[in-house]
Design a protein around this motif. Sequence first.
Motif, mmCIF file in Angstrom:
data_model
loop_
_atom_site.group_PDB
_atom_site.id
_atom_site.type_symbol
_atom_site.label_atom_id
_atom_site.label_comp_id
_atom_site.label_asym_id
_atom_site.label_seq_id
_atom_site.Cartn_x
_atom_site.Cartn_y
_atom_site.Cartn_z
ATOM 1 N N VAL A 238 61.096 -0.054 13.727
ATOM 2 C CA VAL A 238 61.333 1.363 13.401
ATOM 3 C C VAL A 238 62.383 1.529 12.305
ATOM 4 C CG1 VAL A 238 60.510 2.391 15.563
ATOM 5 C CG2 VAL A 238 62.873 1.556 15.426
ATOM 6 N N GLY A 239 62.325 0.627 11.335
ATOM 7 C CA GLY A 239 63.152 0.846 10.144
ATOM 8 C C GLY A 239 64.194 -0.219 9.863
ATOM 9 N N GLY A 240 64.515 -1.083 10.842
ATOM 10 C CA GLY A 240 65.516 -2.132 10.598
ATOM 11 C C GLY A 240 66.811 -1.527 10.087
ATOM 12 N N PRO A 241 67.367 -2.099 9.001
ATOM 13 C CA PRO A 241 68.641 -1.576 8.489
ATOM 14 C C PRO A 241 68.588 -0.079 8.162
ATOM 15 C CG PRO A 241 68.074 -3.658 7.432
ATOM 16 C CD PRO A 241 66.902 -3.288 8.277
ATOM 17 N N GLU A 242 67.379 0.423 7.876
ATOM 18 C CA GLU A 242 67.273 1.873 7.573
ATOM 19 C C GLU A 242 66.786 2.662 8.796
ATOM 20 O OE1 GLU A 242 65.521 -0.122 4.871
ATOM 21 O OE2 GLU A 242 67.609 -0.270 4.221
ATOM 22 N N TYR A 243 67.148 2.221 9.963
ATOM 23 C CA TYR A 243 66.617 2.846 11.179
ATOM 24 C C TYR A 243 66.912 4.341 11.266
ATOM 25 C CZ TYR A 243 71.324 2.798 13.131
ATOM 26 O OH TYR A 243 72.650 3.030 13.353
ATOM 27 N N GLU A 244 68.000 4.763 10.642
ATOM 28 C CA GLU A 244 68.366 6.182 10.769
ATOM 29 C C GLU A 244 67.342 7.099 10.115
ATOM 30 O OE1 GLU A 244 73.155 6.516 11.247
ATOM 31 O OE2 GLU A 244 72.335 5.285 9.620
ATOM 32 N N LYS A 245 66.730 6.595 9.030
ATOM 33 C CA LYS A 245 65.737 7.420 8.318
ATOM 34 C C LYS A 245 64.557 7.760 9.223
ATOM 35 C CE LYS A 245 66.138 5.660 3.701
ATOM 36 N NZ LYS A 245 65.529 4.588 2.937
ATOM 37 N N ARG A 246 64.118 6.781 9.989
ATOM 38 C CA ARG A 246 62.946 7.000 10.843
ATOM 39 C C ARG A 246 63.305 7.845 12.075
ATOM 40 N NH1 ARG A 246 58.191 3.524 11.980
ATOM 41 N NH2 ARG A 246 56.919 4.826 13.346
ATOM 42 N N GLY A 247 64.545 7.758 12.482
ATOM 43 C CA GLY A 247 65.021 8.605 13.579
ATOM 44 C C GLY A 247 64.494 8.229 14.959
ATOM 45 N N MET A 248 64.020 7.003 15.132
ATOM 46 C CA MET A 248 63.457 6.621 16.441
ATOM 47 C C MET A 248 64.439 5.787 17.276
ATOM 48 S SD MET A 248 60.596 7.637 17.556
ATOM 49 C CE MET A 248 59.649 8.999 16.901
ATOM 50 N N TRP A 249 65.328 5.073 16.619
ATOM 51 C CA TRP A 249 66.258 4.212 17.348
ATOM 52 C C TRP A 249 67.396 5.036 17.918
ATOM 53 C CZ3 TRP A 249 65.435 -0.244 19.337
ATOM 54 C CH2 TRP A 249 66.520 -0.937 19.908
ATOM 55 N N PRO A 250 67.920 4.811 19.113
ATOM 56 C CA PRO A 250 67.619 3.703 20.017
ATOM 57 C C PRO A 250 66.320 3.919 20.810
ATOM 58 C CG PRO A 250 69.208 5.155 21.042
ATOM 59 C CD PRO A 250 68.980 5.687 19.652
ATOM 60 N N ALA A 251 65.794 2.810 21.308
ATOM 61 C CA ALA A 251 64.589 2.894 22.127
ATOM 62 C C ALA A 251 64.886 3.718 23.373
ATOM 63 C CB ALA A 251 64.156 1.494 22.534
ATOM 64 N N ASP A 252 63.905 4.507 23.794
ATOM 65 C CA ASP A 252 64.076 5.262 25.039
ATOM 66 C C ASP A 252 63.761 4.390 26.227
ATOM 67 O OD1 ASP A 252 64.578 8.296 24.342
ATOM 68 O OD2 ASP A 252 63.398 7.340 22.774
ATOM 69 N N VAL A 253 62.775 3.516 26.061
ATOM 70 C CA VAL A 253 62.528 2.559 27.151
ATOM 71 C C VAL A 253 61.903 1.271 26.615
ATOM 72 C CG1 VAL A 253 60.325 3.630 27.867
ATOM 73 C CG2 VAL A 253 61.544 2.199 29.455
#
Length: 662
Positions: A238-253
């Motif tokens: 879900v985006g690796g170093p750019e995870y904030e752009k995708r807005g999915m991290w952290p995992a919910d489960v």
Amino acid sequence: MAERKEKFYITTPIYYTNGLPHIGHTYTTVVADVLRRYKRMRGYDVVMTTGTDEHGVNVERAAQKAGIAESEFVARMADAWRALWDELGLTADEFVRTTDLKHVRTVQWLFKLCKENGYVYKGHYTGQYCIYDNAYVNDAKPGDPCPDCGRPTETVTEENYFFKLSAFQKPLLDFYRKFPEFIQPETRKNEIVSFVEGGLKDLSITRTTIRWGIPVPGEEPHVFYVWFDALTAYLSAVGGPEYEKRGMWPADVHLVGKDIIRFHTVYWPAFLMAAMLPVPKQVWAHGWFLMDAAKMSKSKGNVVLPRPIVNMLGMDALRYFLLRDVVFGQDGNFSYDALVTRYNSDLANGLGNLASRTAAMLEKGFDGNIPKPGARLPQDDTLAKEAQNAIGEVLERFDKFEFSRALETIWGVIAAADKYLTTEQPWALGNSPDEESRKATILWTTAELLRIMTALAHPVLPDSTAKVWTLLGQATALGATELDGLRWGQLVPGTKLGKFQALFPRVDKTEAIERIEAMANEELNPTPAPTAAPAPSTPAGGAASAAAPAAGAEKIAIEDFAKVEMRVGQVKTAERIVGADKLLKLTVDIGSEVRQICAGIAQYYEPEALIGRKVIVVVNLAPRKLRGVESNGMIVAASVGPEGRPVLAGFHEDVEVGARLK
Ligand code: MSP
């Protein structure tokens, strides 16, 4: 501006590529898919991730054995996994391969963050090493033999990077306390908490003895330890170093099997804390599906494959069984008997029968339209209340991952509707205005109940519920229906019924099991096709995803028929098999020898009446075990009527035992 939906990120473990999916892997992926569909129906923006774990010494070895490069080997395996998930309707939103460049970069980035924050140091790792297998033997003491090859292990010391796991004992314990829902179910939490309380040792996270891994930049020949690599896949998806752009991290489960809970609830949050990244909200550990009381594994030869079950009963049936039969979180035994019993009782006789009965009555009595209900009687209101209450109850159970109980509630209401029809007998009502109106109320009530139960069951039974939804004339997409807006009373009178599509045809248990077993056998030990081009080789052998041969219509040559050797046999002894109510164990004289054969005829033939009877036997079938009893041949019978009643083939004239049929 439209409000952004709340996000929900679900993962399955990423699966090892040295084998292909069996029911255990399918289970985790099915649960992830059910949750994904459920959360979408609750209005969330959902992403579900799965993938393949492609590094490590096992892959190195398997590729070597197959005589191909590791990269080629894992590419084939990843294709096979992906293809099977697609075939089963379990396509994830993201499929990560640990050899993907985006993943490699994420692992290296995570390592860099941990190092910059002071949680990584260089040290020496000492352990028992098998020089023949090129692998460390975990937990072995000096002098212990290698569990794989039995040869003595050697004490080896190598330079490794270490992760300061010991620094996270307190942060982890605080974290578990602050987020009591993090580890589920509760029993697993206690196990992890006591493990962490017992003290944490620093963890070696690089290796120099493995070649096939992600390189530690500037530190070759160091490669990352497989778990540091694998866990990071959840983030790279879900985006690796750019995870904030995708807005999915952290995992919910993170959905995992109980075997890998420690990696997910101790190592993984510690790595993330060290990197100062957000930690997942929950790790849910389910139990194992056992076969003959043991965890399935290819080496034990006790794996159950999904494809034969799906070919025989459909994917919805498998999904239903996996979620209904075992309490999520606990271990469960897999049995074909239980699977087919559930199929017949809950799906064919339950949901399928209620839908087809209701549709037939609406067709007959109201020209295929949903009627306008008339005055209500107390029993109509009772049923309506039961269905309405089920909505809240089912949502609550799904939210708590109590899938089996959610289904129990839905099927309880379906059973109540069956009973209601049996007592109200709409078919016995005449044509007077009062009776017409009563009939309309009963059938509207049943159809409305069916609509609600169909929507609630959709996450588990996506295909069949979509058929019922169409049948009820519902124009909206069922998967996009908001469960929060579901209420009793929304079924609009005058709606024209849609097309009826068969749902769950009843099957004969013995026959269904035999067919599933035969298909599984074929998939595990494929008979090479004599004329066809060679199938793409499956590196790990076993369950290849080779396409099923074209079914049916093809004509065969006389030589093909000649391959089947049939002879006249005479039954010598016949007895029932304990625990298999449809099978008889026979001994049959075929002229040259007396064979033991199991036949699925126990419900139609008394064993004593068969003794001395002449039958036709297929004598050159490979021996198989049916319910643990060896069967060496097959008795030929006609399959009569919808239930497939077996009628033994025979002769009107006397024939010699052992005579060949041509
Ligand atoms: N590659 C690691 C996971 C890395 S996740 C960052 C791994 N792979 S695995 O292929 O061995 O399988 C992982 C998962 O498959 C198990 O955790 C579990 O979810 C599922 N199952 C495998 N066998 C199973 C059963 N017999 N029963 C139920 N699920 C089991 O571990």
